[in-house]
Design a protein around this motif. Structure first.
Motif, PDB file in Angstrom:
ATOM      1  N   ALA A  84      39.661  46.152  24.154  1.00  0.00           N
ATOM      2  CA  ALA A  84      40.748  47.118  23.922  1.00  0.00           C
ATOM      3  C   ALA A  84      41.393  46.869  22.569  1.00  0.00           C
ATOM      4  N   GLU A  85      41.560  45.595  22.221  1.00  0.00           N
ATOM      5  CA  GLU A  85      42.159  45.259  20.924  1.00  0.00           C
ATOM      6  C   GLU A  85      41.258  45.685  19.764  1.00  0.00           C
ATOM      7  N   SER A  86      39.949  45.664  19.994  1.00  0.00           N
ATOM      8  CA  SER A  86      39.024  46.089  18.933  1.00  0.00           C
ATOM      9  C   SER A  86      39.090  47.595  18.698  1.00  0.00           C
ATOM     10  N   GLY A  87      39.441  48.333  19.751  1.00  0.00           N
ATOM     11  CA  GLY A  87      39.657  49.767  19.637  1.00  0.00           C
ATOM     12  C   GLY A  87      38.405  50.600  19.496  1.00  0.00           C
ATOM     13  N   ASP A  88      37.230  50.025  19.723  1.00  0.00           N
ATOM     14  CA  ASP A  88      35.968  50.757  19.557  1.00  0.00           C
ATOM     15  C   ASP A  88      35.645  51.525  20.836  1.00  0.00           C
ATOM     16  N   THR A  89      35.832  52.829  20.804  1.00  0.00           N
ATOM     17  CA  THR A  89      35.564  53.672  21.975  1.00  0.00           C
ATOM     18  C   THR A  89      34.220  54.389  21.879  1.00  0.00           C
ATOM     19  N   SER A  90      33.442  54.082  20.835  1.00  0.00           N
ATOM     20  CA  SER A  90      32.178  54.794  20.637  1.00  0.00           C
ATOM     21  C   SER A  90      31.153  54.446  21.700  1.00  0.00           C
ATOM     22  N   LYS A  91      31.188  53.208  22.204  1.00  0.00           N
ATOM     23  CA  LYS A  91      30.246  52.799  23.241  1.00  0.00           C
ATOM     24  C   LYS A  91      30.962  51.831  24.201  1.00  0.00           C
ATOM     25  N   PRO A  92      31.692  52.379  25.175  1.00  0.00           N
ATOM     26  CA  PRO A  92      32.399  51.518  26.128  1.00  0.00           C
ATOM     27  C   PRO A  92      31.429  50.589  26.852  1.00  0.00           C
ATOM     28  N   LEU A  93      31.792  49.336  26.961  1.00  0.00           N
ATOM     29  CA  LEU A  93      30.920  48.365  27.613  1.00  0.00           C
ATOM     30  C   LEU A  93      31.143  48.369  29.120  1.00  0.00           C
ATOM     31  N   LYS A  94      30.041  48.226  29.845  1.00  0.00           N
ATOM     32  CA  LYS A  94      30.105  48.171  31.302  1.00  0.00           C
ATOM     33  C   LYS A  94      30.047  46.708  31.734  1.00  0.00           C
ATOM     34  N   ILE A  95      31.072  46.267  32.466  1.00  0.00           N
ATOM     35  CA  ILE A  95      31.190  44.879  32.921  1.00  0.00           C
ATOM     36  C   ILE A  95      31.122  44.870  34.439  1.00  0.00           C
ATOM     37  N   ILE A  96      30.341  43.959  34.995  1.00  0.00           N
ATOM     38  CA  ILE A  96      30.185  43.886  36.442  1.00  0.00           C
ATOM     39  C   ILE A  96      30.441  42.452  36.905  1.00  0.00           C
ATOM     40  N   ILE A  97      31.162  42.317  38.010  1.00  0.00           N
ATOM     41  CA  ILE A  97      31.377  41.017  38.649  1.00  0.00           C
ATOM     42  C   ILE A  97      30.612  41.002  39.960  1.00  0.00           C
ATOM     43  N   LEU A  98      29.802  39.967  40.152  1.00  0.00           N
ATOM     44  CA  LEU A  98      29.011  39.822  41.377  1.00  0.00           C
ATOM     45  C   LEU A  98      29.481  38.593  42.136  1.00  0.00           C
ATOM     46  N   GLU A  99      29.710  38.736  43.434  1.00  0.00           N
ATOM     47  CA  GLU A  99      30.213  37.649  44.272  1.00  0.00           C
ATOM     48  C   GLU A  99      29.349  37.507  45.518  1.00  0.00           C
ATOM     49  N   ALA A 100      28.936  36.276  45.833  1.00  0.00           N
ATOM     50  CA  ALA A 100      28.058  36.045  46.984  1.00  0.00           C
ATOM     51  C   ALA A 100      28.746  36.329  48.309  1.00  0.00           C
ATOM     52  N   ARG A 101      30.044  36.041  48.384  1.00  0.00           N
ATOM     53  CA  ARG A 101      30.795  36.256  49.639  1.00  0.00           C
ATOM     54  C   ARG A 101      31.911  37.261  49.349  1.00  0.00           C
ATOM     55  N   ASP A 102      33.017  37.136  50.058  1.00  0.00           N
ATOM     56  CA  ASP A 102      34.170  37.993  49.793  1.00  0.00           C
ATOM     57  C   ASP A 102      34.793  37.633  48.439  1.00  0.00           C
ATOM     58  N   PHE A 103      35.604  38.515  47.929  1.00  0.00           N
ATOM     59  CA  PHE A 103      36.281  38.310  46.650  1.00  0.00           C
ATOM     60  C   PHE A 103      37.075  37.003  46.648  1.00  0.00           C
ATOM     61  N   CYS A 104      36.881  36.218  45.610  1.00  0.00           N
ATOM     62  CA  CYS A 104      37.645  34.980  45.389  1.00  0.00           C
ATOM     63  C   CYS A 104      37.636  34.062  46.610  1.00  0.00           C
ATOM     64  N   SER A 105      36.458  33.934  47.234  1.00  0.00           N
ATOM     65  CA  SER A 105      36.371  33.156  48.475  1.00  0.00           C
ATOM     66  C   SER A 105      35.879  31.730  48.250  1.00  0.00           C
ATOM     67  N   GLY A 106      35.660  31.357  46.976  1.00  0.00           N
ATOM     68  CA  GLY A 106      35.227  30.004  46.674  1.00  0.00           C
ATOM     69  C   GLY A 106      36.404  29.077  46.453  1.00  0.00           C
ATOM     70  N   ALA A 107      36.257  28.137  45.524  1.00  0.00           N
ATOM     71  CA  ALA A 107      37.267  27.094  45.340  1.00  0.00           C
ATOM     72  C   ALA A 107      38.637  27.651  44.988  1.00  0.00           C
ATOM     73  N   THR A 108      38.704  28.723  44.185  1.00  0.00           N
ATOM     74  CA  THR A 108      40.002  29.269  43.797  1.00  0.00           C
ATOM     75  C   THR A 108      40.793  29.734  45.005  1.00  0.00           C
ATOM     76  N   GLY A 109      40.120  30.322  45.980  1.00  0.00           N
ATOM     77  CA  GLY A 109      40.801  30.793  47.177  1.00  0.00           C
ATOM     78  C   GLY A 109      41.026  29.704  48.212  1.00  0.00           C
ATOM     79  N   ARG A 110      40.709  28.450  47.844  1.00  0.00           N
ATOM     80  CA  ARG A 110      40.787  27.352  48.809  1.00  0.00           C
ATOM     81  C   ARG A 110      41.493  26.131  48.227  1.00  0.00           C
ATOM     82  N   ASN A 111      42.115  26.275  47.054  1.00  0.00           N
ATOM     83  CA  ASN A 111      42.675  25.094  46.393  1.00  0.00           C
ATOM     84  C   ASN A 111      44.109  24.800  46.834  1.00  0.00           C
ATOM     85  N   GLY A 112      44.790  23.948  46.063  1.00  0.00           N
ATOM     86  CA  GLY A 112      46.123  23.499  46.450  1.00  0.00           C
ATOM     87  C   GLY A 112      47.257  24.339  45.934  1.00  0.00           C
ATOM     88  N   GLY A 113      46.974  25.320  45.055  1.00  0.00           N
ATOM     89  CA  GLY A 113      48.022  26.210  44.575  1.00  0.00           C
ATOM     90  C   GLY A 113      48.877  25.653  43.453  1.00  0.00           C
TER      91      GLY A 113
END
Length: 491
Positions: A84-113
């Protein structure tokens, strides 16, 4: 005073065990039925749990991120912001997140806070291993990360929604060697120019008067937060930033494990990699491994002590026997960092806080739960130590023999130096090879990810965006050079 239910002064023994050569297999995929975590399984806490697990699969992407914990989602946020800071709208990039289980179900969702930067801890050891400048950067990385997250939460007005609490942290020193080492580290950091004016050393008598524990300590500023809610917030910010700027789009597919990555041999293809999933292949130009303990599943050369070792952590949620006013809102750590705990903000109708306590792995020595990848169960020896710990440390403030309200486990990713791997994937057998071109990693945070992952994800996102745009990446001054994959080939 009753004896503590955990062995003391065994951190060096854990490190020796961690560094010992082991012919370990690559990590498996996460088990499908993990224990229930307070952060994840509190009703309404995870609205993105099953996002993208049904319906059409995004089969083509410029950037594929594997892992939806704080590393992967922080990277997605930074990608969206940088584009967004670069401001280049000529070719928007497609970003994908893949997760083996439910969202944020690994260490981050199980830590001490906890969200607290090291003030001076382990400064002498880090200086000895990597030099004083690197030790200064290691402290700077953590301070910057905490500051950036806290400022972002406050700027968006989400302190209450994300349970951000500024209660500080008290580091209890159970033994004389811990006292001696803490003072050595403090003086070394101070001599190196690090600002330690915010650190207070407390006598045993002061700690007993203020907190009810009979041990010396030092106190630093610090925060606690609901980790899953923070990651959800970052995902939503990243998605909105890309959409509003028309420079990127962000897609999430949970319950979509990546089982293999294969090079695309077709010279006419615009993409380099095929990510194989049970739902079909996904073609991508760039891949970011944000899989922490599970990194060696797709990158077998990162198995064992030269790479990232899975380690099972365990946590209980237990109710204090006294009010918040008596208990205070301070977070704590003790026993060389093996134990860590803090009282949650009171919910309506509550008088005594729910305390989140993690640790107890040293009760399993000499194994320390190293190479354990199953978070569908808990270790009874660890659980016993955790149940006994707080009543001994704070006599009268916790009930003896009280069962916790919840208990869960999670898999952390340890490295023998304690530092994460950040940067492009490099073939150790042939560092000049282009076999992993376009693949990057930010993983291996050794149970200390909250004050480091956000900034490390920013660094790797900067690298990748620079490569995409044909520009040169400049390393930030706050990033330890030892974190970079190019500097880890000899480990």
């Amino acid at each position: 005073m009753a004896a503590l239910p955990v062995p003391l002064n065994v951190h060096a023994q854990q490190q020796a065990t961690l560094a010992r050569p082991v012919d370990s297999a690559p990590a498996p995929l996460p088990v499908p039925n993990p224990t229930k975590s307070f952060w994840i399984d509190t009703p309404g806490a995870n609205p993105l749990a099953k996002e993208g697990s049904q319906g059409p699969l995004t089969a083509d992407a410029d950037i594929a991120i594997i892992g939806s914990g704080i590393s992967g989602v922080s990277a997605a946020y930074h990608f969206s912001r940088l584009l967004a800071e670069s401001g280049d709208t000529s070719k928007p990039l497609k970003i994908i997140i893949l997760e083996a289980r439910d969202f944020c179900s690994g260490a981050t969702g199980r830590n001490g806070g906890h969200l607290t930067a090291a003030a001076f801890e382990e400064f002498t050891a880090y200086s000895t291993s990597f030099g004083t400048d690197e030790a200064i950067r290691a402290i700077a990385l953590e301070k910057r990360t905490v500051s950036e997250i806290v400022n972002l939460v406050k700027q968006t007005g989400n302190e209450t929604a994300l349970d951000l609490v500024s209660g500080g942290r008290v580091n209890l020193l159970f033994t004389e060697p811990e006292v001696v080492q803490a003072k050595l580290d403090f003086e070394a950091a101070k001599a190196a120019g690090i600002d330690v004016s915010h650190v207070d050393f407390l006598t045993k008598e002061q700690v007993e008067k203020e907190y009810g524990a009979s041990y010396p300590a030092f106190r630093t500023p610090g925060y606690n937060i609901w980790p899953l809610k923070l990651v959800t917030h970052l995902y939503n910010l990243g998605k909105t930033t890309g959409e509003n700027s028309s420079t990127s789009s962000l897609h999430l597919h949970t319950n979509t494990p990546v089982t293999a990555i294969a090079a695309i041999s077709d010279a006419t293809s615009a993409r380099r990699w095929n990510l194989i999933t049970p739902r079909g292949p996904i073609a991508a130009s760039y891949v970011l491994h944000a899989t922490n303990a599970y990194a060696s599943h797709l990158l077998p050369h990162l198995r064992g002590p030269s790479g990232i070792v899975p380690v099972r952590g365990q946590i209980i949620a237990t109710r204090a026997a006294v009010s918040e006013q008596i208990l205070t809102r301070s977070a704590f750590t003790g026993n060389e960092g093996f134990e860590y705990w803090f009282p949650r903000p009171l919910e309506p109708g509550q008088t005594n806080p729910l305390v989140i306590l993690g640790g107890g792995r040293e009760a399993t020595k000499p194994t320390f739960e190293l190479y354990v990848t199953d978070d569908s169960t808990v270790n009874s020896a660890v659980g016993d130590a955790l149940r006994k710990f707080l009543p001994v440390v704070f006599p009268g403030k916790y009930e003896d023999n009280k069962e916790p309200e919840m208990e869960w486990s999670g898999i952390m990713g340890f490295t023998k130096t304690g530092d994460p791997f950040v940067g492009p994937i490099i073939d150790r057998a042939n560092p000049e090879s282009t076999a992993y071109a376009g693949q990057y990693i930010s993983a291996g945070f050794t149970g200390h990810g909250m004050p480091r992952t956000f900034s490390c994800a920013e660094a790797v996102a900067q690298m990748m965006v620079a490569d995409i745009q044909g520009k040169e990446w400049s390393i930030p001054e706050w990033l330890p050079r030892h974190h970079l994959t190019e500097n880890r080939l000899g480990e």
